[in-house]
Design an enzyme around this catalytic site. Structure first.
Site, mmCIF file in Angstrom:
data_model
loop_
_atom_site.group_PDB
_atom_site.id
_atom_site.type_symbol
_atom_site.label_atom_id
_atom_site.label_comp_id
_atom_site.label_asym_id
_atom_site.label_seq_id
_atom_site.Cartn_x
_atom_site.Cartn_y
_atom_site.Cartn_z
ATOM 1 N N HIS A 10 0.818 -1.214 0.000
ATOM 2 C CA HIS A 10 0.000 0.000 0.000
ATOM 3 C C HIS A 10 0.855 1.268 0.000
ATOM 4 O O HIS A 10 0.776 2.087 -0.902
ATOM 5 C CB HIS A 10 -0.940 -0.005 1.198
ATOM 6 C CG HIS A 10 -1.869 -1.169 1.205
ATOM 7 N ND1 HIS A 10 -2.637 -1.511 0.117
ATOM 8 C CD2 HIS A 10 -2.142 -2.098 2.159
ATOM 9 C CE1 HIS A 10 -3.347 -2.583 0.403
ATOM 10 N NE2 HIS A 10 -3.065 -2.959 1.626
ATOM 11 N N CYS A 42 -7.143 -7.131 3.353
ATOM 12 C CA CYS A 42 -8.366 -7.065 4.153
ATOM 13 C C CYS A 42 -9.537 -7.733 3.448
ATOM 14 O O CYS A 42 -10.574 -7.991 4.062
ATOM 15 C CB CYS A 42 -8.710 -5.610 4.485
ATOM 16 S SG CYS A 42 -8.799 -4.537 3.049
#
Length: 449
Positions: A10, A42
């Site tokens: 990320h 996630c």
């Protein structure tokens, strides 16, 4: 200027994108030891539950996209050394075995985190799995197809989501955790008692207050041994937390005892030419005013933008985090921001809390739904330091209201009467968050007497 980015999930992906969009003349070299970038881990649980059919949809960038922006992308390249004195890195091509060095003007450490793997006999066995990246997701999906009995170790967010995913597939699932209940870091017992009942109603088993001591592999699966019993399973999934993956900079920049890199408000390390972002770095935790290790994608993405800006001059400050997060379990929304009362007391804060349950909109409407909600505040300053919400109604944005209040140091008095919309389709004349804060004001008045 040449910028080397080490690691590209990320924070690394966002840093590279922002640099090349705003400063396209910058030479950006990315080194990533996996064969993919930007995987949203996630989403693993919803993939395993069957709700999302394609894990490839969980990527929001690719090596090709970063190359088109102008980056020099080196996938499956493992950085083995960083030398801040010569501003060089040593890197090995994992495909060819070739080793080379590269030079930087500025370096960004976005090496992320890795699952905590306790030193337990059998932990490296073939039936014990991790849950972190794209490869793990594919492997878990494959092995779970034939598995009937699954043991999940760790009652945090990931472990709980996995248990829900597997019970939806009618697996026999046991959750093991050393704590007396799940999600204890984020929610009070009233919340976890309610959601645990929903898990039990769907066949899940709990082994709380137990510590795993060994994994015994056998042909048909694995036996998970604890200090209080043993559990047979086809597979076991280890979800006991994450640690910063920062060995490359150990002894070269300042770190906390757990290995999280210490940065200033500009995400700059103790070496002015090295920045860090994402799971490799500590964050400023606003509810306590201290550093903490909180590996969240939201932190990583924000910090990536900050780093990409400050590489060209420290002008953008990190505002810190409230560790706002949420879950949707069997159609129940559970969200939190900041501290629970228990966590506040452990941090040495003289805090108080109030819990209220009320319908989110008027009873004269065709339907309405109760919301269980808690507010935590500092008794001396009256400032809000935490909140929790739980409902079959989508209360997820309420955590963002609490997060903003913590961020800007608002008091219970402010939240009690701050202006919010009213329309019977959506809420009451006083929004349920107002009602919660008004209950806090009333309780604080009682405490002051």
């Amino acid at each position: 200027m040449k910028v080397i980015i080490v690691g590209c999930t990320h924070a690394g992906t966002i840093t590279a994108t922002q640099i090349l969009q705003n400063h396209p003349d910058t030479e950006v070299a990315i080194y990533e030891r996996n064969d993919n970038v930007s995987f949203l881990s996630c989403g693993i649980a919803v993939y395993l539950s069957g709700e999302v059919g394609d894990p490839d949809a969980m990527f929001y960038s690719s090596p090709e996209q970063l190359t088109e922006l102008g980056a020099e992308v080196h996938m499956q390249h493992n950085v083995t050394n960083i030398d801040p004195k010569t501003k060089t890195i040593t890197v090995t091509d994992l495909v060819t075995g070739e080793t080379k060095t590269d030079h930087y003007d500025k370096l960004v450490d976005t090496t992320g985190s890795w699952p905590v793997i306790p030193s337990i006999d059998g932990v490296d066995g073939p039936h014990v799995h991790l849950c972190k990246n794209y490869q793990h997701a594919k492997e878990l999906f494959k092995v779970a197809e034939e598995a009937k009995k699954i043991v999940v170790i760790g009652g945090g967010y990931i472990g709980v989501e996995l248990v829900e995913a597997y019970t939806r597939q009618n697996k026999d699932v046991t959750l093991i955790d050393g704590q007396p209940r799940m999600l204890h870091k984020y929610f009070d017992q009233e919340y976890t008692d309610r959601i645990q009942k929903e898990f039990v109603d769907r066949g899940a088993h709990f082994a709380f207050g137990e510590r795993v001591t060994a994994f015994e592999d056998h042909d048909n699966g694995v036996t998970v041994k604890t200090d209080k019993g043993s559990y047979d399973a086809d597979i076991a999934v280890l979800c006991v937390g994450f640690r910063p993956n920062t060995e490359l900079l150990k002894g070269k920049v300042d770190m906390h005892d757990n290995g999280a890199i210490i940065t200033n408000e500009f995400m700059q390390t103790s070496d002015p030419d090295i920045y860090a972002a994402g799971d490799s770095a500590a964050v400023h935790y606003n509810p306590t005013g201290k550093d903490a290790y909180i590996p969240l994608a939201t932190n990583a993405i924000r910090q990536g933008v900050i780093v990409a800006t400050n590489l060209f001059g420290n002008t953008m400050r990190d505002m810190g985090t409230q560790s706002s997060s949420g879950l949707n379990l069997y159609g129940t929304t559970m969200v939190s921001s900041g501290l629970t009362l228990e966590n506040a007391k452990e941090a040495g804060i003289d805090a108080a809390a109030v819990t209220v349950e009320d319908n989110y909109r008027p009873e004269f409407m065709p339907s309405t739904t109760p919301v269980l909600m808690t507010l935590v505040w500092d008794k001396k300053t009256r400032q809000i330091i935490g909140g929790q919400f739980m409902s079959k109604y989508d209360v997820s944005q309420s955590a963002n209201i609490i997060s903003l209040c913590i961020q800007d140091k608002h008091t219970i008095d402010y939240l009690a009467f701050v202006d919010m919309l009213f329309q019977p389709s959506f809420d009451r004349p006083f929004n349920y968050v107002n009602i919660l804060a008004q209950a806090a004001v009333k309780k604080q008045a009682e405490l002051d007497q």
